[in-house]
Write a protein that holds these residues in place. Structure first.
Motif, PDB file in Angstrom:
ATOM      1  N   VAL A  78     -34.043 -54.906  61.969  1.00  0.00           N
ATOM      2  CA  VAL A  78     -33.258 -53.673  62.069  1.00  0.00           C
ATOM      3  C   VAL A  78     -33.325 -53.174  63.502  1.00  0.00           C
ATOM      4  CG1 VAL A  78     -32.980 -51.300  61.278  1.00  0.00           C
ATOM      5  CG2 VAL A  78     -33.807 -53.033  59.686  1.00  0.00           C
ATOM      6  N   LEU A  79     -32.164 -52.909  64.078  1.00  0.00           N
ATOM      7  CA  LEU A  79     -32.068 -52.242  65.373  1.00  0.00           C
ATOM      8  C   LEU A  79     -31.598 -50.822  65.101  1.00  0.00           C
ATOM      9  CD1 LEU A  79     -30.100 -55.006  67.343  1.00  0.00           C
ATOM     10  CD2 LEU A  79     -32.589 -54.746  67.152  1.00  0.00           C
ATOM     11  N   ILE A  80     -32.305 -49.847  65.634  1.00  0.00           N
ATOM     12  CA  ILE A  80     -31.906 -48.454  65.429  1.00  0.00           C
ATOM     13  C   ILE A  80     -31.737 -47.770  66.776  1.00  0.00           C
ATOM     14  CG2 ILE A  80     -34.294 -47.616  65.176  1.00  0.00           C
ATOM     15  CD1 ILE A  80     -33.165 -45.670  63.009  1.00  0.00           C
ATOM     16  N   MET A  81     -30.652 -47.021  66.910  1.00  0.00           N
ATOM     17  CA  MET A  81     -30.368 -46.275  68.141  1.00  0.00           C
ATOM     18  C   MET A  81     -30.031 -44.841  67.754  1.00  0.00           C
ATOM     19  SD  MET A  81     -28.127 -48.777  70.594  1.00  0.00           S
ATOM     20  CE  MET A  81     -26.720 -48.923  69.478  1.00  0.00           C
ATOM     21  N   LYS A  82     -30.938 -43.929  68.059  1.00  0.00           N
ATOM     22  CA  LYS A  82     -30.680 -42.519  67.776  1.00  0.00           C
ATOM     23  C   LYS A  82     -30.243 -41.807  69.051  1.00  0.00           C
ATOM     24  CE  LYS A  82     -32.894 -38.147  66.845  1.00  0.00           C
ATOM     25  NZ  LYS A  82     -32.593 -37.704  68.232  1.00  0.00           N
ATOM     26  N   SER A  83     -29.103 -41.149  68.969  1.00  0.00           N
ATOM     27  CA  SER A  83     -28.591 -40.344  70.087  1.00  0.00           C
ATOM     28  C   SER A  83     -28.532 -41.151  71.377  1.00  0.00           C
ATOM     29  CB  SER A  83     -29.451 -39.080  70.277  1.00  0.00           C
ATOM     30  OG  SER A  83     -29.471 -38.309  69.099  1.00  0.00           O
ATOM     31  N   VAL A  84     -28.073 -42.384  71.256  1.00  0.00           N
ATOM     32  CA  VAL A  84     -27.894 -43.250  72.420  1.00  0.00           C
ATOM     33  C   VAL A  84     -26.414 -43.374  72.780  1.00  0.00           C
ATOM     34  CG1 VAL A  84     -28.126 -45.616  73.291  1.00  0.00           C
ATOM     35  CG2 VAL A  84     -30.025 -44.556  72.066  1.00  0.00           C
ATOM     36  N   LEU A  85     -25.604 -43.819  71.830  1.00  0.00           N
ATOM     37  CA  LEU A  85     -24.199 -44.078  72.150  1.00  0.00           C
ATOM     38  C   LEU A  85     -23.450 -42.819  72.569  1.00  0.00           C
ATOM     39  CD1 LEU A  85     -23.008 -46.758  69.567  1.00  0.00           C
ATOM     40  CD2 LEU A  85     -24.009 -47.063  71.838  1.00  0.00           C
ATOM     41  N   HIS A  86     -23.882 -41.648  72.076  1.00  0.00           N
ATOM     42  CA  HIS A  86     -23.142 -40.440  72.454  1.00  0.00           C
ATOM     43  C   HIS A  86     -23.336 -40.085  73.929  1.00  0.00           C
ATOM     44  CE1 HIS A  86     -26.246 -36.921  71.826  1.00  0.00           C
ATOM     45  NE2 HIS A  86     -26.791 -37.914  72.484  1.00  0.00           N
ATOM     46  N   ASP A  87     -24.301 -40.716  74.584  1.00  0.00           N
ATOM     47  CA  ASP A  87     -24.498 -40.490  76.021  1.00  0.00           C
ATOM     48  C   ASP A  87     -23.462 -41.221  76.874  1.00  0.00           C
ATOM     49  OD1 ASP A  87     -26.715 -38.928  75.579  1.00  0.00           O
ATOM     50  OD2 ASP A  87     -28.184 -40.434  76.194  1.00  0.00           O
ATOM     51  N   TRP A  88     -22.722 -42.157  76.271  1.00  0.00           N
ATOM     52  CA  TRP A  88     -21.928 -43.085  77.068  1.00  0.00           C
ATOM     53  C   TRP A  88     -20.475 -43.145  76.604  1.00  0.00           C
ATOM     54  CZ3 TRP A  88     -24.979 -43.885  80.959  1.00  0.00           C
ATOM     55  CH2 TRP A  88     -26.363 -43.914  80.752  1.00  0.00           C
ATOM     56  N   ASP A  89     -19.587 -43.459  77.550  1.00  0.00           N
ATOM     57  CA  ASP A  89     -18.184 -43.656  77.192  1.00  0.00           C
ATOM     58  C   ASP A  89     -18.029 -44.973  76.438  1.00  0.00           C
ATOM     59  OD1 ASP A  89     -18.224 -45.742  79.097  1.00  0.00           O
ATOM     60  OD2 ASP A  89     -17.266 -44.527  80.646  1.00  0.00           O
ATOM     61  N   ASP A  90     -16.829 -45.275  76.002  1.00  0.00           N
ATOM     62  CA  ASP A  90     -16.623 -46.463  75.165  1.00  0.00           C
ATOM     63  C   ASP A  90     -16.968 -47.751  75.899  1.00  0.00           C
ATOM     64  OD1 ASP A  90     -15.856 -44.830  73.138  1.00  0.00           O
ATOM     65  OD2 ASP A  90     -13.743 -45.415  73.124  1.00  0.00           O
ATOM     66  N   GLU A  91     -16.634 -47.839  77.169  1.00  0.00           N
ATOM     67  CA  GLU A  91     -16.899 -49.067  77.923  1.00  0.00           C
ATOM     68  C   GLU A  91     -18.400 -49.370  77.979  1.00  0.00           C
ATOM     69  OE1 GLU A  91     -16.203 -51.003  82.394  1.00  0.00           O
ATOM     70  OE2 GLU A  91     -15.349 -49.039  81.895  1.00  0.00           O
ATOM     71  N   LYS A  92     -19.201 -48.372  78.302  1.00  0.00           N
ATOM     72  CA  LYS A  92     -20.644 -48.583  78.386  1.00  0.00           C
ATOM     73  C   LYS A  92     -21.258 -48.753  76.999  1.00  0.00           C
ATOM     74  CE  LYS A  92     -21.222 -46.321  82.857  1.00  0.00           C
ATOM     75  NZ  LYS A  92     -21.779 -45.188  83.613  1.00  0.00           N
ATOM     76  N   SER A  93     -20.720 -48.044  76.011  1.00  0.00           N
ATOM     77  CA  SER A  93     -21.202 -48.222  74.644  1.00  0.00           C
ATOM     78  C   SER A  93     -20.950 -49.637  74.161  1.00  0.00           C
ATOM     79  CB  SER A  93     -20.524 -47.215  73.706  1.00  0.00           C
ATOM     80  OG  SER A  93     -20.929 -45.895  74.004  1.00  0.00           O
ATOM     81  N   LEU A  94     -19.807 -50.208  74.524  1.00  0.00           N
ATOM     82  CA  LEU A  94     -19.504 -51.592  74.146  1.00  0.00           C
ATOM     83  C   LEU A  94     -20.480 -52.574  74.779  1.00  0.00           C
ATOM     84  CD1 LEU A  94     -15.597 -51.641  74.222  1.00  0.00           C
ATOM     85  CD2 LEU A  94     -17.060 -52.087  72.243  1.00  0.00           C
ATOM     86  N   SER A  95     -20.932 -52.277  75.991  1.00  0.00           N
ATOM     87  CA  SER A  95     -21.924 -53.124  76.643  1.00  0.00           C
ATOM     88  C   SER A  95     -23.233 -53.127  75.853  1.00  0.00           C
ATOM     89  CB  SER A  95     -22.163 -52.633  78.074  1.00  0.00           C
ATOM     90  OG  SER A  95     -23.185 -53.361  78.704  1.00  0.00           O
ATOM     91  N   LEU A 148     -27.803 -52.981  62.213  1.00  0.00           N
ATOM     92  CA  LEU A 148     -27.840 -52.048  63.340  1.00  0.00           C
ATOM     93  C   LEU A 148     -27.569 -50.668  62.776  1.00  0.00           C
ATOM     94  CD1 LEU A 148     -27.706 -51.111  66.334  1.00  0.00           C
ATOM     95  CD2 LEU A 148     -25.300 -51.822  66.330  1.00  0.00           C
ATOM     96  N   LEU A 149     -28.463 -49.726  63.040  1.00  0.00           N
ATOM     97  CA  LEU A 149     -28.311 -48.349  62.575  1.00  0.00           C
ATOM     98  C   LEU A 149     -28.033 -47.448  63.770  1.00  0.00           C
ATOM     99  CD1 LEU A 149     -31.289 -48.121  60.034  1.00  0.00           C
ATOM    100  CD2 LEU A 149     -28.946 -48.935  59.629  1.00  0.00           C
ATOM    101  N   ILE A 150     -26.836 -46.921  63.835  1.00  0.00           N
ATOM    102  CA  ILE A 150     -26.448 -45.982  64.882  1.00  0.00           C
ATOM    103  C   ILE A 150     -26.629 -44.581  64.309  1.00  0.00           C
ATOM    104  CG2 ILE A 150     -24.577 -45.159  66.361  1.00  0.00           C
ATOM    105  CD1 ILE A 150     -23.327 -48.001  66.011  1.00  0.00           C
ATOM    106  N   VAL A 151     -27.516 -43.816  64.892  1.00  0.00           N
ATOM    107  CA  VAL A 151     -27.801 -42.473  64.388  1.00  0.00           C
ATOM    108  C   VAL A 151     -27.230 -41.464  65.373  1.00  0.00           C
ATOM    109  CG1 VAL A 151     -29.570 -40.876  63.593  1.00  0.00           C
ATOM    110  CG2 VAL A 151     -29.915 -43.339  63.313  1.00  0.00           C
ATOM    111  N   ASP A 152     -26.148 -40.843  64.970  1.00  0.00           N
ATOM    112  CA  ASP A 152     -25.432 -39.899  65.826  1.00  0.00           C
ATOM    113  C   ASP A 152     -24.710 -38.885  64.951  1.00  0.00           C
ATOM    114  OD1 ASP A 152     -25.601 -40.091  68.672  1.00  0.00           O
ATOM    115  OD2 ASP A 152     -24.532 -42.006  68.640  1.00  0.00           O
ATOM    116  N   MET A 153     -24.176 -37.862  65.570  1.00  0.00           N
ATOM    117  CA  MET A 153     -23.238 -37.003  64.863  1.00  0.00           C
ATOM    118  C   MET A 153     -21.973 -37.798  64.571  1.00  0.00           C
ATOM    119  SD  MET A 153     -23.506 -33.365  66.905  1.00  0.00           S
ATOM    120  CE  MET A 153     -22.408 -32.604  65.723  1.00  0.00           C
ATOM    121  N   VAL A 154     -21.319 -37.481  63.467  1.00  0.00           N
ATOM    122  CA  VAL A 154     -19.990 -38.002  63.176  1.00  0.00           C
ATOM    123  C   VAL A 154     -19.079 -36.792  63.018  1.00  0.00           C
ATOM    124  CG1 VAL A 154     -18.549 -39.354  61.617  1.00  0.00           C
ATOM    125  CG2 VAL A 154     -20.923 -40.061  62.039  1.00  0.00           C
TER     126      VAL A 154
END
Length: 328
Positions: free
Chosen positions: A232-249, A264-270
């Motif tokens: 399991v890969l978990i990312m809390k409040s990570v992707l919301h720091d970045w635009d789509d291009e960097k999030s895709l990386s 993969l568990l993405i933990v963010d606001m929806v």
């Protein structure tokens, strides 16, 4: 009760900056702490905090109008709302107010127009360097920021842990996991699970994992370059720091180490399709600070499609965050 006129409502909205400054000033001046245990008179508060009694009276009058204090004759007390400004009470917003009321945050939001015109973050324009570089060089602001992130994670960690079944898995990696607060909660609730804390060296140096250290591997690195392998890969409040291009990386690096059984568990606001003030604020807040964003379910779906990953389900938690479960 008469309905608020459009003119009055607009003024109330426009003067929101004053609310922020009142709350920030009452904390910084020590007034909130003076009211922790007992009601105090104006003279007692002014003397203890070395404040001008006249301006204090008028400031506390404003604080009463926004339900932070009560006033009975000359005795001032905190309301239930006001008590949330104390440093160490359950649900405290002390750290958050110290952060958003401070100069870097205020200056950045004053340049929202720059983000609107350019699509870039306003923080770099306002303060001369990107936010994380600035906070590293200015502990006056960096330490309160880190403390608030710790508080915010502590408040949501139990809710996240309770909302997902980790029992089918043997290993979990917390990507950008900071001091390991979320990972600690997950490992304590799942004694058969082993964990990896993955973040920058300066961050993981202050980890809080001693209680479960025999089941933890600490790795340092950059998630834009690579991530460790785990069930399991978990990312809390990570992707919301970045635009789509960097999030895709980041997502691409996650995909490289995943198998068909991985999650993969993405933990963010929806964000809701119908805008609400809380979610909409955080979306723009991420833009102003980092050129990041909060996302709707459809925006997550589009992002994951581009990364050639599958959105399996979105799981609510007893917090503002949701768990977005992703597979190959």
């Amino acid at each position: 009760m008469s309905q608020q006129t459009p003119n009055a409502k607009l003024w109330q909205l426009a003067l929101g900056f004053a609310n922020t400054n009142i709350l920030y000033t009452l904390i910084k001046s020590g007034v909130i702490e003076q009211l922790r245990n007992n009601a105090r008179t104006l003279s007692e508060i002014a003397t203890a905090c070395h404040l001008n009694a006249d301006v204090l009276f008028r400031t506390l009058r404003f604080a009463k109008a926004i339900d932070i204090v009560t006033i009975e004759e000359d005795n001032y007390s905190l309301t239930d709302v006001g008590r949330l400004l104390l440093k160490d009470v359950s649900g405290s917003l002390y750290g958050g107010l110290l952060m958003i009321g401070s100069e870097p945050w205020q200056k950045s939001w004053n340049l929202l127009s720059y983000s609107l015109e350019t699509g870039k973050d306003a923080f770099t324009e306002a303060m001369g360097s990107p936010i994380f570089d600035y906070l590293d060089k200015h502990p006056k602001y960096g330490e309160p920021y880190n403390q608030w992130m710790t508080t915010a994670t502590s408040m949501s960690a139990k809710a996240i842990t309770a909302s997902y079944d980790f029992s089918p898995f043997k290993t979990i990696c917390d990507i950008g996991g900071g001091q390991g607060i979320l990972l600690k909660n997950i490992l304590l609730a799942n004694p058969n699970l082993k964990g990896i804390l993955y973040d920058q060296e300066s961050v993981v140096a202050n980890h809080v994992l001693n209680e479960v250290i025999e089941r933890v591997t600490i790795q340092t690195g950059n998630f834009f370059e690579e991530v460790p392998t785990a069930d399991v890969l978990i990312m809390k409040s990570v992707l919301h720091d970045w635009d789509d291009e960097k999030s895709l990386s980041i997502l691409s690096n996650c995909k490289k180490v995943m198998t068909l059984e991985s999650r993969l568990l993405i933990v963010d606001m929806v964000l809701n399709n119908e805008p609400d003030p809380f979610g909409s604020f955080y979306d723009l807040h991420m833009q102003v600070l980092l050129a990041g964003r909060e996302r709707t379910e459809q925006e997550f779906q589009t992002l994951l499609n581009k990364a050639e990953l599958q959105l399996k389900q979105i799981i609510p938690t007893q917090s503002p965050l949701k768990i977005i479960e992703v597979s190959l």
